[in-house]
Design a protein around this motif. Structure first.
Motif, PDB file in Angstrom:
ATOM      1  N   SER A 192     -41.680 -61.083  43.970  1.00 40.42           N
ATOM      2  CA  SER A 192     -41.534 -61.879  45.196  1.00 40.42           C
ATOM      3  C   SER A 192     -41.319 -61.008  46.423  1.00 40.42           C
ATOM      4  CB  SER A 192     -40.362 -62.851  45.051  1.00 40.42           C
ATOM      5  OG  SER A 192     -40.574 -63.721  43.973  1.00 40.42           O
ATOM      6  N   ALA A 193     -40.547 -59.930  46.281  1.00 40.06           N
ATOM      7  CA  ALA A 193     -40.253 -59.079  47.440  1.00 40.06           C
ATOM      8  C   ALA A 193     -41.516 -58.387  47.934  1.00 40.06           C
ATOM      9  CB  ALA A 193     -39.194 -58.042  47.066  1.00 40.06           C
ATOM     10  N   LEU A 194     -42.313 -57.863  46.994  1.00 43.77           N
ATOM     11  CA  LEU A 194     -43.549 -57.180  47.386  1.00 43.77           C
ATOM     12  C   LEU A 194     -44.540 -58.170  47.995  1.00 43.77           C
ATOM     13  CD1 LEU A 194     -44.106 -54.746  44.385  1.00 43.77           C
ATOM     14  CD2 LEU A 194     -43.159 -54.226  46.622  1.00 43.77           C
ATOM     15  N   ILE A 195     -44.591 -59.392  47.455  1.00 44.17           N
ATOM     16  CA  ILE A 195     -45.482 -60.417  48.003  1.00 44.17           C
ATOM     17  C   ILE A 195     -45.065 -60.755  49.433  1.00 44.17           C
ATOM     18  CG2 ILE A 195     -46.193 -62.830  47.780  1.00 44.17           C
ATOM     19  CD1 ILE A 195     -45.872 -62.450  44.708  1.00 44.17           C
ATOM     20  N   ALA A 196     -43.749 -60.934  49.651  1.00 46.88           N
ATOM     21  CA  ALA A 196     -43.255 -61.260  50.992  1.00 46.88           C
ATOM     22  C   ALA A 196     -43.575 -60.149  51.972  1.00 46.88           C
ATOM     23  CB  ALA A 196     -41.739 -61.497  50.941  1.00 46.88           C
ATOM     24  N   GLU A 197     -43.383 -58.894  51.525  1.00 44.22           N
ATOM     25  CA  GLU A 197     -43.685 -57.738  52.372  1.00 44.22           C
ATOM     26  C   GLU A 197     -45.151 -57.758  52.803  1.00 44.22           C
ATOM     27  OE1 GLU A 197     -44.248 -54.086  50.206  1.00 44.22           O
ATOM     28  OE2 GLU A 197     -43.066 -53.012  51.663  1.00 44.22           O
ATOM     29  N   THR A 198     -46.040 -58.114  51.867  1.00 40.56           N
ATOM     30  CA  THR A 198     -47.474 -58.131  52.168  1.00 40.56           C
ATOM     31  C   THR A 198     -47.813 -59.281  53.098  1.00 40.56           C
ATOM     32  OG1 THR A 198     -47.763 -57.298  49.921  1.00 40.56           O
ATOM     33  CG2 THR A 198     -49.754 -57.901  51.117  1.00 40.56           C
ATOM     34  N   PHE A 226     -43.211 -65.509  54.827  1.00 44.01           N
ATOM     35  CA  PHE A 226     -42.367 -64.310  54.685  1.00 44.01           C
ATOM     36  C   PHE A 226     -40.892 -64.667  54.896  1.00 44.01           C
ATOM     37  CE2 PHE A 226     -40.764 -60.147  55.083  1.00 44.01           C
ATOM     38  CZ  PHE A 226     -40.070 -60.040  56.284  1.00 44.01           C
ATOM     39  N   TYR A 227     -40.601 -65.457  55.964  1.00 38.73           N
ATOM     40  CA  TYR A 227     -39.215 -65.815  56.260  1.00 38.73           C
ATOM     41  C   TYR A 227     -38.600 -66.620  55.116  1.00 38.73           C
ATOM     42  CZ  TYR A 227     -40.445 -64.556  61.064  1.00 38.73           C
ATOM     43  OH  TYR A 227     -40.856 -63.892  62.174  1.00 38.73           O
ATOM     44  N   LYS A 228     -39.366 -67.538  54.546  1.00 40.61           N
ATOM     45  CA  LYS A 228     -38.855 -68.408  53.491  1.00 40.61           C
ATOM     46  C   LYS A 228     -38.422 -67.595  52.267  1.00 40.61           C
ATOM     47  CE  LYS A 228     -40.116 -72.470  50.750  1.00 40.61           C
ATOM     48  NZ  LYS A 228     -41.198 -73.448  50.445  1.00 40.61           N
ATOM     49  N   VAL A 229     -39.273 -66.671  51.840  1.00 41.33           N
ATOM     50  CA  VAL A 229     -38.950 -65.864  50.658  1.00 41.33           C
ATOM     51  C   VAL A 229     -37.802 -64.911  50.963  1.00 41.33           C
ATOM     52  CG1 VAL A 229     -39.834 -64.138  49.044  1.00 41.33           C
ATOM     53  CG2 VAL A 229     -41.274 -66.042  49.747  1.00 41.33           C
ATOM     54  N   THR A 230     -37.782 -64.346  52.170  1.00 41.36           N
ATOM     55  CA  THR A 230     -36.745 -63.377  52.542  1.00 41.36           C
ATOM     56  C   THR A 230     -35.353 -63.990  52.464  1.00 41.36           C
ATOM     57  OG1 THR A 230     -38.275 -62.225  54.002  1.00 41.36           O
ATOM     58  CG2 THR A 230     -35.943 -61.883  54.407  1.00 41.36           C
ATOM     59  N   LYS A 231     -35.221 -65.228  52.925  1.00 44.79           N
ATOM     60  CA  LYS A 231     -33.912 -65.881  52.884  1.00 44.79           C
ATOM     61  C   LYS A 231     -33.428 -66.080  51.455  1.00 44.79           C
ATOM     62  CE  LYS A 231     -34.616 -68.322  57.262  1.00 44.79           C
ATOM     63  NZ  LYS A 231     -34.867 -69.622  57.904  1.00 44.79           N
ATOM     64  N   GLN A 232     -34.366 -66.314  50.531  1.00 45.92           N
ATOM     65  CA  GLN A 232     -33.983 -66.513  49.129  1.00 45.92           C
ATOM     66  C   GLN A 232     -33.581 -65.200  48.464  1.00 45.92           C
ATOM     67  OE1 GLN A 232     -37.452 -68.360  47.496  1.00 45.92           O
ATOM     68  NE2 GLN A 232     -37.012 -70.369  48.354  1.00 45.92           N
ATOM     69  N   LEU A 233     -34.302 -64.115  48.769  1.00 48.17           N
ATOM     70  CA  LEU A 233     -34.077 -62.839  48.080  1.00 48.17           C
ATOM     71  C   LEU A 233     -32.814 -62.122  48.533  1.00 48.17           C
ATOM     72  CD1 LEU A 233     -37.692 -61.379  48.022  1.00 48.17           C
ATOM     73  CD2 LEU A 233     -36.435 -62.369  46.132  1.00 48.17           C
ATOM     74  N   LYS A 234     -32.445 -62.263  49.819  1.00 45.15           N
ATOM     75  CA  LYS A 234     -31.276 -61.579  50.393  1.00 45.15           C
ATOM     76  C   LYS A 234     -31.384 -60.061  50.240  1.00 45.15           C
ATOM     77  CE  LYS A 234     -28.206 -65.527  49.682  1.00 45.15           C
ATOM     78  NZ  LYS A 234     -26.957 -66.022  49.072  1.00 45.15           N
ATOM     79  N   ASP A 235     -32.619 -59.539  50.294  1.00 44.80           N
ATOM     80  CA  ASP A 235     -32.820 -58.091  50.226  1.00 44.80           C
ATOM     81  C   ASP A 235     -32.515 -57.485  51.598  1.00 44.80           C
ATOM     82  OD1 ASP A 235     -34.300 -55.689  48.783  1.00 44.80           O
ATOM     83  OD2 ASP A 235     -35.014 -55.769  50.839  1.00 44.80           O
ATOM     84  N   PRO A 236     -31.685 -56.433  51.684  1.00 41.92           N
ATOM     85  CA  PRO A 236     -31.265 -55.908  53.000  1.00 41.92           C
ATOM     86  C   PRO A 236     -32.427 -55.450  53.866  1.00 41.92           C
ATOM     87  CG  PRO A 236     -30.590 -54.440  51.223  1.00 41.92           C
ATOM     88  CD  PRO A 236     -31.039 -55.712  50.575  1.00 41.92           C
TER      89      PRO A 236
END
Length: 931
Positions: free
Chosen positions: A198-204, A228-238
């Motif tokens: 998910s993180a790599l997909i959001a980054e792309t 991108f924003y939707k996935v980022t909020k779920q992952l909480k990756d810094p």
């Protein structure tokens, strides 16, 4: 001045490494490491822990990187050493020490010795490319990305390949080639979806959104940013959260929400306190400087821009340095300090030209054109603008084209060449309408309205200024709204309507910043004086006209009446409010009184219910006494029943004993039936196997008889010719007598024929040896080592022809077979590829191995002349079959190869390559004794 397109397209700050781990993942990895006993497994776990810690604690990440490298070096674990050295490079990269990072990356690549182990060193090459890209050395970056992308099929894992595609996409975004960027980013996205990361997909998605923004496809850009924003909020990756803050801040900045933008940029800086990415630090400082620049807070803007510049210079980020120079130049343009503006713009253009950044070159030429225009150097300005426009059309930067077109229109307006000015203004309006660029349209409408005002076409001037004001209000653009008010004030002043001119002048001053207050006050005083003169003239005229005076008095009375009416309405509203409040209070007390009455009634009802309950309690006591007597009688009856139950239990036990005996006998019978059925199945299976074995042996005998017949025919055919020549030469010897020349000729013929006969006998002996020697025990053989011996035997041919041999034994490096047969097969196939090469090409031979079921398949391909398999497939492996006569040969090699493969219990297949040459697939049976 139209610079919003540049402010919106400051290059994307995307991470090339994302570790989206959680505390639980660290705990699990540490638990596995504590239990691990195998050193190789420990090294791999240390590498995984280092990858997790890059998002939490750099020093912890470095600690596990050291452990990974030390453990790998202890057991000479090549892949582990490559991972450890790459991790060292990542540590220094994150610290902003690019030279030291590059040193460890190169050591990792060198350690690979030209091989690829899944993700490494392809991933390491991508990291090297990133350092070159951040320093705007785009050609070098591209070459390292290509090393990863062009790795041999099957040697690179999806993660490393998707990373190479992703960073290549970012490279083309840096070069403003957004269409090519989208091509590579979508390839990366496809692979990352399959990886379920998910993180790599959001980054792309973030990168794809940026590329669409560069192409002015704003709907597509917003679509990918939202994902991108939707996935980022779920992952909480810094790191992703930092990118979210940067991109969201940029969107707020573009909508003139400067306070919100600053807050988000400061959030991103807070994340950097724990994760000191210097490159991001410089970019965020620059963005904060842009916000202050738009607010005309030049001292604070310059402070942030210079701090950003210092960081970028330590990283040698030439593209970022050039962009910062451009922003500083814009600041000096707004301060009318054109000397410093020109100096910084020239520095920017020099760097942009060195790194071949077409977008940046166009932007800086546009900036230099604005500087020249502000100094009334119109010819020079037009030259810069034309250069910028040409480049922006080449790279298809639509918003940039509209911006430069607007600047050209402004030059012609200042030159009073209104026809050309309108031509370019309407061209820009058309472009902005297609792009739905409301800010650009607002700017154009205001300037078109001002231009019409200059040529006294007041109706069209008012029309376009009204459109400009409406768009400024819709987009909340305060600078453009001030511009609309300023132009409306000038318009009404030119029309002699000083009252409206004063109203718009007041609006302009109310919105204007402190820098323009003095100038605004002077203009207001001028307009106010003209307004007072006009008012005095009106009063004189009114004194001369009684009717007009009376009308004015009536209007004044009407105004007072309207004022009194307004006050009366307010008073009535106040009275109504008081009445409504009283009614509400009255209603409240009514409800309260009603509730009290209901509560009193409820208490009375409860008392009555309590009395009923007491009566029922007495009745229940009587019932309980009766139940006690009944229970006593029931207990006596239960004792009788218990005695009867014991008797029944004894009877049941006897019955169960007899039933168990029956079940035991039944079970034994079932087991006997199963054994008999199993034996029948085994007999049936043996019969079937026996039939198959008989069929197999029969087939082998038939094939062997056919081979014997072929061998007998070939033997008699090949021996008949030299024997016949010997007999003929013997007869000639008798006839010739003692003629010396005839004797010498006959002697030479006999010798030549004897050699030919010996060759035939040796060839036949070789074939017999292959057919006879098929009971040897198989031994373990390393393909790589065996090939080295074959290459030594063929060293002369390989060197003379410049032959290249590419190998890949990674999937099946070992085989258990007969060594002489494998040597002979390799020797014949390689020597044939060299012998039957194309005259204009050097031979290129590819050899690879892989496991397929119970076989080890060795594939040998070449780029030689090849053979028409449609015509000659059946004769290809026949004895003494030849298909090319321009070189010497016996036609024995492929026959021997097939014979030896079959003797090993294998098979051989052949196919023609698409371009040229042949590909042989040799299937070896592995792990058994042949015979």
């Amino acid at each position: 001045m139209k610079i919003n397109c540049w402010l919106a397209v400051i290059p994307l700050c995307l991470s090339s490494i994302i570790a989206f781990s959680q505390t639980q993942e660290i705990t699990n990895l540490k638990a596995k490491l504590a239990k691990a006993t195998d050193t190789k497994v420990k090294a791999d776990l240390c590498h995984s822990l280092a990858a997790v810690y890059w998002d939490y604690d750099f020093e912890k990440g470095m600690e596990y990187s050291r452990q990974c490298l030390a453990l790998s070096q202890r057991i000479d674990y090549q892949l582990g050493e490559i991972k450890g050295l790459t991790d060292f490079g990542l540590y220094y990269y994150y610290q902003g020490n690019y030279p030291k990072a590059m040193t460890f990356y190169r050591l990792a690549v060198k350690k690979a010795e030209g091989k690829n182990f899944g993700d490494f060193p392809s991933y390491t090459n991508t990291r090297i490319g990133n350092i070159f890209r951040f320093q705007a050395q785009f050609d070098s970056a591209q070459s390292y990305y290509d090393l990863s992308i062009d790795a041999p099929a099957g040697t690179i894992q999806p993660f490393a390949l998707s990373s190479a595609y992703y960073n290549t996409g970012l490279l083309y975004s840096d070069l403003s080639n957004y269409e090519k960027s989208l091509y590579y980013l979508h390839r990366s996205l496809h692979m990352r979806v399959l990886l379920h990361d998910s993180a790599l997909i959001a980054e792309t998605w973030n990168a794809v959104g940026f590329a669409h923004k560069g192409l002015s496809n704003y709907d597509s850009a917003n679509y990918y940013y939202n994902k991108f924003y939707k996935v980022t909020k779920q992952l909480k990756d810094p790191e992703l959260l930092m990118l979210y803050s940067i991109n969201k801040g940029e969107l707020l900045f573009l909508s003139d929400d400067f306070k919100g933008a600053i807050q988000l940029y400061l959030q991103a800086l807070d994340i950097l306190k724990a994760h000191e990415f210097k490159r991001y630090h410089g970019i965020i400082l620059k963005k904060i400087g842009q916000v202050f620049l738009r607010q005309n807070d030049f001292p604070r803007a310059l402070e942030y821009l210079l701090n950003s510049l210092k960081i970028e210079e330590t990283l040698n980020g030439r593209q970022q340095i050039a962009q910062t120079y451009s922003l500083i130049s814009w600041m000096y343009v707004w301060q009318k300090n054109f000397r410093l503006a020109d100096e910084n713009a020239t520095r920017s253009l020099k760097l942009m030209t060195e790194i071949k950044d077409e977008f940046g070159i166009a932007f800086t030429n546009n900036l230099l054109g604005v500087i020249a225009r502000e100094q009334k150097e119109y010819d020079k300005a037009l030259q810069y603008f034309k250069t910028a426009l040409q480049i922006r059309k080449e790279i298809n930067h639509k918003e940039g084209i509209a911006g430069t077109t607007y600047n050209i229109a402004m030059v012609f307006r200042l030159r009073k060449q209104y026809d050309k000015a309108f031509q370019f203004f309407f061209e820009e309006i058309n472009l902005d309408q297609k792009l739905n660029n409301k800010e650009g349209l607002c700017l154009a409408y205001n300037e078109v309205g001002a231009t019409y005002s200059e040529i006294k076409n007041f109706s069209l001037a008012s029309h376009y200024l009204s459109k400009g004001e409406a768009l400024a209000r819709e987009t909340h653009s305060l600078p453009q709204l001030r511009k609309s008010f300023q132009y409306f004030s000038a318009l009404y002043k030119a029309q002699g309507n000083y009252q409206k001119a004063l109203i718009y002048s007041d609006k302009f001053i109310a919105l204007n910043d402190s820098v323009n207050n003095n100038q605004g006050t002077i203009k207001v005083a001028e307009i106010n004086a003209l307004y007072q003169i006009d008012k005095k003239e009106e009063e004189i005229a009114q004194l001369q006209n009684d009717n007009n005076l009376k009308q004015s008095q009536i209007e004044l009375q009407n105004t007072r009446i309207r004022s009194q009416t307004g006050f009366l309405i307010f008073a009535v509203t106040l009275v109504l409010s008081v009445v409504i409040a009283i009614l509400i209070l009255y209603r409240y007390y009514q409800v309260q009184d009603k509730a009290n009455k209901e509560l009193k009634n409820l208490n009375q009802l409860i008392n009555e219910k309590n009395e009923e309950i007491l009566t029922q309690a007495e009745e229940l006591r009587d019932s309980n006494n009766l139940l006690s007597r009944i229970n006593k009688e029931l207990a006596e009856k239960q004792d009788e029943i218990a005695t009867q139950n014991e008797e029944l239990i004894q009877s049941n036990e006897e019955i169960l004993s007899q039933r168990d005996l029956v079940n035991t006998q039944k079970t034994k019978l079932e087991e006997a039936n199963i054994i008999i059925e199993k034996q029948n199945m085994e007999i049936k299976l043996r019969n079937e196997n026996l039939e198959k074995e008989v069929d197999k042996r029969t087939k082998e005998l038939v094939e062997y008889n056919q081979q014997l017949e072929q061998f007998a025919f070939i033997s008699s055919h090949n021996l008949r010719a030299p024997v016949a020549r010997i007999l003929g030469l013997g007869q000639l010897l008798e006839i010739s007598g003692n003629n010396a020349s005839d004797v010498a000729f006959i002697h030479q013929g006999l010798t030549s024929t004897a050699f030919e006969l010996d060759r035939v006998v040796r060839d036949l002996n070789t074939i017999l040896e292959v057919k006879k020697n098929n009971s040897s025990v198989l031994v373990d053989i390393n393909f790589e080592e065996e090939l080295k011996l074959v290459k030594i035997n063929l060293e002369k041919e390989i060197t003379e022809t410049g032959t290249q041999i590419h190998t890949d034994f990674s999937k099946a490096p070992l085989i258990k077979t007969i060594r002489p047969y494998l040597d002979s097969i390799l020797m014949n196939l390689i020597s044939n590829a060299i012998k039957y090469r194309k005259p204009e090409l050097s031979p290129v031979i590819s050899i690879k191995t892989e496991s397929k079921d119970e076989f080890v398949c060795m594939t040998v391909s070449d780029n030689g002349l090849g053979i028409n398999l449609t015509l000659y497939r059946d004769k290809l492996f026949s004895l003494y079959s030849r298909f090319h006569d321009h070189v010497d040969g016996k036609g024995l090699g492929l026959y021997l190869v097939k014979t030896q493969v079959q003797a090993l219990g294998g098979k051989i297949e052949v196919e023609r390559n698409e371009s040229s040459g042949l590909t042989f697939h040799i299937f070896f049976k592995s792990g058994n004794v042949v015979g």
